[in-house]
Design a protein around this motif. Structure first.
Motif, PDB file in Angstrom:
ATOM      1  N   SER A 124       0.822  -1.225   0.000  1.00  0.00           N
ATOM      2  CA  SER A 124       0.000   0.000   0.000  1.00  0.00           C
ATOM      3  C   SER A 124       0.848   1.264   0.000  1.00  0.00           C
ATOM      4  CB  SER A 124      -0.933  -0.003   1.212  1.00  0.00           C
ATOM      5  OG  SER A 124      -1.687  -1.187   1.223  1.00  0.00           O
ATOM      6  N   ILE A 125       1.996   1.234   0.640  1.00  0.00           N
ATOM      7  CA  ILE A 125       2.877   2.415   0.647  1.00  0.00           C
ATOM      8  C   ILE A 125       3.321   2.723  -0.785  1.00  0.00           C
ATOM      9  CG2 ILE A 125       5.130   3.303   1.370  1.00  0.00           C
ATOM     10  CD1 ILE A 125       4.750   1.793   4.015  1.00  0.00           C
ATOM     11  N   ARG A 126       3.654   1.668  -1.520  1.00  0.00           N
ATOM     12  CA  ARG A 126       4.052   1.868  -2.924  1.00  0.00           C
ATOM     13  C   ARG A 126       2.897   2.445  -3.729  1.00  0.00           C
ATOM     14  NH1 ARG A 126       3.032  -1.099  -7.296  1.00  0.00           N
ATOM     15  NH2 ARG A 126       4.278  -0.696  -9.157  1.00  0.00           N
ATOM     16  N   GLU A 127       1.680   1.953  -3.469  1.00  0.00           N
ATOM     17  CA  GLU A 127       0.510   2.471  -4.198  1.00  0.00           C
ATOM     18  C   GLU A 127       0.358   3.972  -3.961  1.00  0.00           C
ATOM     19  OE1 GLU A 127      -2.336  -0.049  -2.372  1.00  0.00           O
ATOM     20  OE2 GLU A 127      -2.171  -1.645  -3.854  1.00  0.00           O
ATOM     21  N   GLY A 128       0.542   4.391  -2.682  1.00  0.00           N
ATOM     22  CA  GLY A 128       0.443   5.825  -2.383  1.00  0.00           C
ATOM     23  C   GLY A 128       1.519   6.634  -3.073  1.00  0.00           C
TER      24      GLY A 128
END
Ligand code: GZL
Length: 309
Positions: A124-128
């Motif tokens: 999810s951090i990468r998605e953000g």
């Protein structure tokens, strides 16, 4: 050509097959519904006996389901933690019962890493970060005398994917004076709340340049609100959204959305593979992130395969 028909697993084979208890959070989005389909289909294909519990968005119901799996003495427990905190007690009970636990899709916070065998899901951090990187590229050429004004509609408060999507986005945006987040509110991953929140934002806030939405369901609701107020989604307000369900890709093709970040729901097969390994006493990787793509308005949108959800 159609795939060869899978022979049903004979009942006697099911009797000594692995029993997997799976606690799913609910059916709040098209993404979630497909994720459940992926898990059920993969269990059937793998000949794994699946006890599937839908918690209807309540952590208490997940804890109750996990306790029922322990009483049933399943071989393995897998679950999607609706929020990151509050799992230590029930996972200690599973550990005491000698039942390995696989965390999927969303992550947990725990002081005792031995309470689960491993995680398989999205980064999810990468998605953000990808959402912020798209915006930097989108506005790089524009000569602006004031920062790009961003509103954020986030998902369920306390969910690891929401914390990660907010954190990854801010890692980049907060260091860039050309951008500012002027509003953020949780839409709980629900289309209806995306609509209500966007309507409220449009009535209260002027000069919005960007909507950053944590899932396509809320984005689709927000687009309906924009249209009701005569705002052109994807043009008057640039939109970045996460999941990549078919409706979001269709909106990208219509120019109503500018960037769609894939969050991969197809984790059923790898969950079954990991469950089998755990049932056979093998160790598994502590952390596995699934493959995900980013689709933007600059891509060859005809090349995107049908999404299936
Ligand atoms: C993300 C997943 C989120 C999706 C939403 O990994 O947990 O939950 O982005 C879903 O669509 O409701």
């Amino acid at each position: 050509s159609c795939a060869p028909k899978k022979e049903p697993v004979p009942q006697q084979d099911m009797d000594d097959s692995i029993i997997l208890g799976f606690s799913q959070i609910g059916a709040e989005s098209a993404w979630r519904t497909f994720n459940s389909h992926s898990v059920k289909k993969a269990a059937e294909d793998a000949g794994i006996q699946l006890l599937f519990e839908n918690a209807e968005q309540k952590q208490a119901k997940q804890i109750k389901a996990i306790r029922s799996f322990i009483v049933y003495q399943v071989d393995v427990i897998a679950f999607v933690p609706i929020v990151a905190d509050g799992w230590d007690n029930v996972l200690t009970e599973a550990k005491d019962a000698g039942i390995p636990v696989l965390v999927t899709d969303r992550k947990i916070n725990t002081s005792d890493e031995t309470l689960y065998a491993g995680f398989i899901g999205t980064d999810s951090i990468r998605e953000g970060r990808e959402a912020a990187l798209f915006l930097q590229k989108k506005f790089s050429s524009s000569e602006r005398d004031k920062p790009v004004r961003i509103v954020e509609i986030s998902g369920t408060d306390g969910a690891s994917c929401v914390i990660g999507r907010a954190e990854g986005f801010r890692d980049i945006i907060d260091d860039n004076p050309d951008f500012e987040i002027i509003y953020s509110s949780s839409g709980d991953f629900l289309k209806s709340k995306g609509y209500e929140i966007m309507l409220g934002i449009l009535d209260e806030i002027d000069n919005i340049d960007v909507l950053y939405s944590h899932n396509d369901g809320m984005t689709l609701g927000a687009i309906e609100a924009m249209k009701e107020r005569g705002i052109r989604p994807g043009k008057d307000i640039v939109i970045v959204t996460i999941d990549a369900e078919q409706a979001a890709i269709d909106a990208l093709r219509k120019g109503e959305v500018n960037c769609v970040i894939e969050c991969n729901p197809r984790t059923g097969p790898v969950i079954m593979d990991l469950a089998r390994k755990l049932a056979e006493g093998e160790t598994i990787p502590r952390l596995m992130h699934v493959q995900e793509e980013v689709f933007t308005e600059w891509d060859d949108l005809d090349a995107i395969e049908p999404r299936g959800y």
